[in-house]
Design a protein around this motif. Structure first.
Motif, mmCIF file in Angstrom:
data_model
loop_
_atom_site.group_PDB
_atom_site.id
_atom_site.type_symbol
_atom_site.label_atom_id
_atom_site.label_comp_id
_atom_site.label_asym_id
_atom_site.label_seq_id
_atom_site.Cartn_x
_atom_site.Cartn_y
_atom_site.Cartn_z
ATOM 1 N N LEU A 23 3.007 -3.124 -5.454
ATOM 2 C CA LEU A 23 2.466 -1.758 -5.465
ATOM 3 C C LEU A 23 3.393 -0.784 -6.190
ATOM 4 C CD1 LEU A 23 0.983 -1.601 -1.860
ATOM 5 C CD2 LEU A 23 -0.313 -1.531 -4.005
ATOM 6 N N SER A 24 4.688 -0.934 -5.996
ATOM 7 C CA SER A 24 5.617 -0.016 -6.665
ATOM 8 C C SER A 24 5.618 -0.239 -8.176
ATOM 9 C CB SER A 24 7.034 -0.141 -6.091
ATOM 10 O OG SER A 24 7.575 -1.413 -6.358
ATOM 11 N N THR A 25 5.479 -1.482 -8.609
ATOM 12 C CA THR A 25 5.390 -1.760 -10.043
ATOM 13 C C THR A 25 4.132 -1.114 -10.613
ATOM 14 O OG1 THR A 25 6.615 -3.824 -9.842
ATOM 15 C CG2 THR A 25 5.208 -3.599 -11.780
ATOM 16 N N TYR A 26 3.024 -1.281 -9.914
ATOM 17 C CA TYR A 26 1.767 -0.700 -10.387
ATOM 18 C C TYR A 26 1.846 0.825 -10.373
ATOM 19 C CZ TYR A 26 -3.203 -0.508 -11.374
ATOM 20 O OH TYR A 26 -4.413 -0.283 -11.980
ATOM 21 N N LYS A 27 2.367 1.375 -9.283
ATOM 22 C CA LYS A 27 2.435 2.830 -9.153
ATOM 23 C C LYS A 27 3.382 3.451 -10.171
ATOM 24 C CE LYS A 27 2.684 6.520 -5.801
ATOM 25 N NZ LYS A 27 1.876 6.816 -4.644
ATOM 26 N N SER A 28 4.368 2.700 -10.641
ATOM 27 C CA SER A 28 5.336 3.248 -11.588
ATOM 28 C C SER A 28 4.676 3.735 -12.880
ATOM 29 C CB SER A 28 6.430 2.228 -11.909
ATOM 30 O OG SER A 28 5.922 1.155 -12.680
ATOM 31 N N VAL A 29 3.510 3.195 -13.201
ATOM 32 C CA VAL A 29 2.768 3.672 -14.370
ATOM 33 C C VAL A 29 1.447 4.334 -13.951
ATOM 34 C CG1 VAL A 29 3.836 2.159 -16.077
ATOM 35 C CG2 VAL A 29 1.857 1.347 -14.791
ATOM 36 N N HIS A 30 1.404 4.738 -12.680
ATOM 37 C CA HIS A 30 0.243 5.444 -12.132
ATOM 38 C C HIS A 30 0.730 6.554 -11.205
ATOM 39 C CE1 HIS A 30 -1.339 1.502 -13.314
ATOM 40 N NE2 HIS A 30 -2.435 2.176 -13.606
ATOM 41 N N LEU A 31 1.534 7.438 -11.745
ATOM 42 C CA LEU A 31 2.070 8.562 -10.966
ATOM 43 C C LEU A 31 1.300 9.861 -11.219
ATOM 44 C CD1 LEU A 31 5.868 7.789 -11.435
ATOM 45 C CD2 LEU A 31 4.551 7.566 -9.324
ATOM 46 N N ILE A 176 7.048 2.583 -1.165
ATOM 47 C CA ILE A 176 6.715 2.272 -2.557
ATOM 48 C C ILE A 176 6.907 3.446 -3.506
ATOM 49 C CG2 ILE A 176 5.128 0.425 -1.913
ATOM 50 C CD1 ILE A 176 2.843 2.308 -2.843
ATOM 51 N N THR A 177 6.699 4.675 -3.039
ATOM 52 C CA THR A 177 6.779 5.810 -3.962
ATOM 53 C C THR A 177 8.171 5.969 -4.571
ATOM 54 O OG1 THR A 177 4.917 6.886 -2.882
ATOM 55 C CG2 THR A 177 6.336 8.282 -4.233
ATOM 56 N N PRO A 178 9.262 5.965 -3.779
ATOM 57 C CA PRO A 178 10.596 6.059 -4.419
ATOM 58 C C PRO A 178 10.894 4.874 -5.335
ATOM 59 C CG PRO A 178 10.767 6.431 -2.043
ATOM 60 C CD PRO A 178 9.372 5.975 -2.323
ATOM 61 N N MET A 179 10.445 3.679 -4.936
ATOM 62 C CA MET A 179 10.646 2.507 -5.790
ATOM 63 C C MET A 179 9.921 2.688 -7.125
ATOM 64 S SD MET A 179 10.123 -0.515 -2.925
ATOM 65 C CE MET A 179 10.084 -1.865 -4.075
ATOM 66 N N ALA A 180 8.693 3.228 -7.053
ATOM 67 C CA ALA A 180 7.897 3.448 -8.262
ATOM 68 C C ALA A 180 8.558 4.474 -9.174
ATOM 69 C CB ALA A 180 6.489 3.906 -7.887
ATOM 70 N N VAL A 181 9.072 5.552 -8.589
ATOM 71 C CA VAL A 181 9.739 6.594 -9.381
ATOM 72 C C VAL A 181 10.977 6.020 -10.068
ATOM 73 C CG1 VAL A 181 10.975 8.803 -9.233
ATOM 74 C CG2 VAL A 181 8.798 8.499 -8.024
ATOM 75 N N ASP A 182 11.751 5.198 -9.339
ATOM 76 C CA ASP A 182 12.929 4.562 -9.934
ATOM 77 C C ASP A 182 12.536 3.633 -11.087
ATOM 78 O OD1 ASP A 182 14.594 5.879 -8.193
ATOM 79 O OD2 ASP A 182 14.847 4.162 -6.829
ATOM 80 N N LYS A 183 11.488 2.845 -10.889
ATOM 81 C CA LYS A 183 11.033 1.939 -11.942
ATOM 82 C C LYS A 183 10.556 2.719 -13.162
ATOM 83 C CE LYS A 183 9.768 -1.890 -8.949
ATOM 84 N NZ LYS A 183 8.807 -2.920 -8.619
ATOM 85 N N ARG A 184 9.911 3.852 -12.910
ATOM 86 C CA ARG A 184 9.427 4.677 -14.023
ATOM 87 C C ARG A 184 10.606 5.238 -14.817
ATOM 88 N NH1 ARG A 184 4.496 6.967 -15.146
ATOM 89 N NH2 ARG A 184 4.642 8.054 -17.130
#
Length: 196
Positions: A23-31, A176-184
């Motif tokens: 989910l964090s990988t997907y969310k990283s390009v869906h913020l 997942i949100t902080p993980m996604a932001v970091d990945k982004r």
């Protein structure tokens, strides 16, 4: 009690990524909220069109006359995908099951129509137009470009977003949100580096 979202499952010798990781990988390009809104239209259209295409394949794996039960390619695909979702996160998979059952039923009805194939192709194209418009807002490539498994995560992500909007699975959202932001940030840094 084991928190199911923190368990990384294994499949054979290969590790299956956890729900948070996927989910964090997907969310990283869906913020971007506009991108997410377009996905709430595009992904269901794409899913429905794919189920229609699968229903058009004239293969039945299992059929009983009494009671009238049959499993075709669409049904077999549904079972496989739902098993995967339940292994990732059972509570989100329940929501996905409630979504997929009417999709399976209505796409089966549409498969009986004379123009079923053309309907499937048209809906598929319209769905992807919404997806691509969303990624213009996001200014990031779709997640599946780097990992084809992310195609299966799209519906899973949208169901998670529905749960979050309803105030459910708050812990998962917090993870997942902080993980996604970091990945982004990493993706943005790599993109800047590639340009220079």
């Amino acid at each position: 009690m084991i928190n199911e979202t923190n368990v990384t499952l294994t499949h054979g010798e290969e590790e299956m990524k956890s729900a948070e990781e996927q989910l964090s990988t997907y969310k990283s390009v869906h913020l971007n909220p506009k991108n997410i809104r377009t996905h709430f239209v595009g992904i269901p259209l794409i899913i429905w069109s794919l189920f229609l295409l699968l229903n058009l394949i004239p293969v039945k794996f299992f059929a009983l006359d009494e009671p009238a039960i049959s499993i075709n390619v669409a049904g077999a695909f549904t079972i496989g995908v739902l098993i995967y979702y339940f292994r990732l996160h059972a509570r989100l998979a329940i929501g996905l099951t409630l979504f997929i059952i009417p999709v399976l039923y209505t796409s089966n009805l549409a498969a009986q129509l004379k123009w079923g194939l053309w309907i499937a192709i048209s809906v598929f194209i319209i769905g992807w137009v919404f997806q691509l418009i969303g990624h213009k807002y996001e200014k990031a490539k779709p997640a599946f470009v780097d990992d084809l498994n992310q195609l299966l995560i799209g519906p899973f992500f949208l169901m998670a977003e529905v749960y979050f909007m309803l105030g459910l699975e708050r812990e998962l959202d917090k993870q997942i949100t902080p993980m996604a932001v970091d990945k982004r940030r990493v993706l943005e840094a790599e993109r800047r580096e590639a340009r220079s």
